[in-house]
Scaffold this motif. Structure first.
Motif, PDB file in Angstrom:
ATOM      1  N   VAL A  31     104.573 -35.220   4.978  1.00 35.90           N
ATOM      2  CA  VAL A  31     103.563 -34.840   3.980  1.00 35.90           C
ATOM      3  C   VAL A  31     103.811 -35.654   2.724  1.00 35.90           C
ATOM      4  O   VAL A  31     104.950 -35.969   2.402  1.00 35.90           O
ATOM      5  N   SER A  47      94.355 -29.599   1.542  1.00 36.01           N
ATOM      6  CA  SER A  47      94.653 -30.409   2.741  1.00 36.01           C
ATOM      7  C   SER A  47      96.155 -30.544   2.946  1.00 36.01           C
ATOM      8  O   SER A  47      96.648 -30.494   4.080  1.00 36.01           O
ATOM      9  N   ASP A  48      96.882 -30.715   1.853  1.00 36.23           N
ATOM     10  CA  ASP A  48      98.340 -30.814   1.944  1.00 36.23           C
ATOM     11  C   ASP A  48      98.945 -29.496   2.424  1.00 36.23           C
ATOM     12  O   ASP A  48      99.862 -29.478   3.238  1.00 36.23           O
ATOM     13  N   ARG A  51      98.377 -29.139   6.109  1.00 34.96           N
ATOM     14  CA  ARG A  51      99.319 -30.000   6.827  1.00 34.96           C
ATOM     15  C   ARG A  51     100.687 -29.327   6.917  1.00 34.96           C
ATOM     16  O   ARG A  51     101.320 -29.319   7.973  1.00 34.96           O
ATOM     17  N   ARG A  69     105.213 -35.552  13.495  1.00 36.00           N
ATOM     18  CA  ARG A  69     104.576 -36.756  12.945  1.00 36.00           C
ATOM     19  C   ARG A  69     103.521 -37.297  13.907  1.00 36.00           C
ATOM     20  O   ARG A  69     102.406 -37.636  13.512  1.00 36.00           O
ATOM     21  N   LEU A  72     100.462 -34.987  13.890  1.00 36.43           N
ATOM     22  CA  LEU A  72      99.733 -35.133  12.626  1.00 36.43           C
ATOM     23  C   LEU A  72      98.994 -36.469  12.555  1.00 36.43           C
ATOM     24  O   LEU A  72      97.865 -36.526  12.063  1.00 36.43           O
ATOM     25  N   THR A  75      95.874 -36.032  14.757  1.00 43.69           N
ATOM     26  CA  THR A  75      94.834 -35.211  14.134  1.00 43.69           C
ATOM     27  C   THR A  75      94.269 -35.883  12.884  1.00 43.69           C
ATOM     28  O   THR A  75      93.068 -35.772  12.623  1.00 43.69           O
ATOM     29  N   ASP A  76      95.103 -36.599  12.152  1.00 47.66           N
ATOM     30  CA  ASP A  76      94.600 -37.352  10.986  1.00 47.66           C
ATOM     31  C   ASP A  76      93.559 -38.367  11.433  1.00 47.66           C
ATOM     32  O   ASP A  76      92.510 -38.515  10.813  1.00 47.66           O
TER      33      ASP A  76
END
Length: 136
Positions: A31, A47-48, A51, A69, A72, A75-76
């Motif tokens: 993050v 959003s953070d 996450r 990681r 993420l 999905t990012d």
């Protein structure tokens, strides 16, 4: 989505993660604060927080930082709004599905462990009840 900025203390309260843990996740690249205040304080958005909640949910299921990681990143990419080739979209969705399957398997294992622990606690309670009856 709300673009209001929050300091790390508020984020820690909302996510039930310690300041140290949030900083660790930043150091490992999971993050990144969306901004910094003029005084250099980390500032986070909704959003953070979302996450960090993904990370918080993965941790007790035994996922590694690298696995977090990888999920993420997938999905990012899916959420980026960028035009994705069909093959890339399928690959990303397959990756997310694999994590969903793995999470479900781990939940099943944890349910079994919990059931066994409950059986053990009940057996101990029965033993204590029997001992109390005998000593009366």
């Amino acid at each position: 989505m709300d673009d209001r900025h929050m300091q790390i203390g508020e984020v820690a309260t909302r996510t039930e993660l310690s300041l140290r843990t949030i900083r660790h996740y930043e150091e490992t690249g999971l993050v990144t604060p969306s901004a910094r205040s003029q005084g250099g304080f980390r500032l986070y958005t909704e959003s953070d927080v979302a996450r960090l909640m993904v990370i918080r949910r993965m941790k007790p299921l035994g996922f590694t930082l690298d696995q977090m990681r990888e999920l993420l990143e997938a999905t990012d990419r899916l959420d980026s709004g960028a035009e994705l080739a069909d093959a890339e979209r399928r690959e990303l969705l397959d990756r997310v599905r694999a994590y969903e399957r793995s999470a479900t398997e781990q939940v099943d294992r944890l349910r079994t462990q919990l059931s066994r622990a409950e059986e053990f606690a009940a057996a101990l309670a029965d033993r204590l009840d029997q001992a109390a009856v005998r000593s009366s």
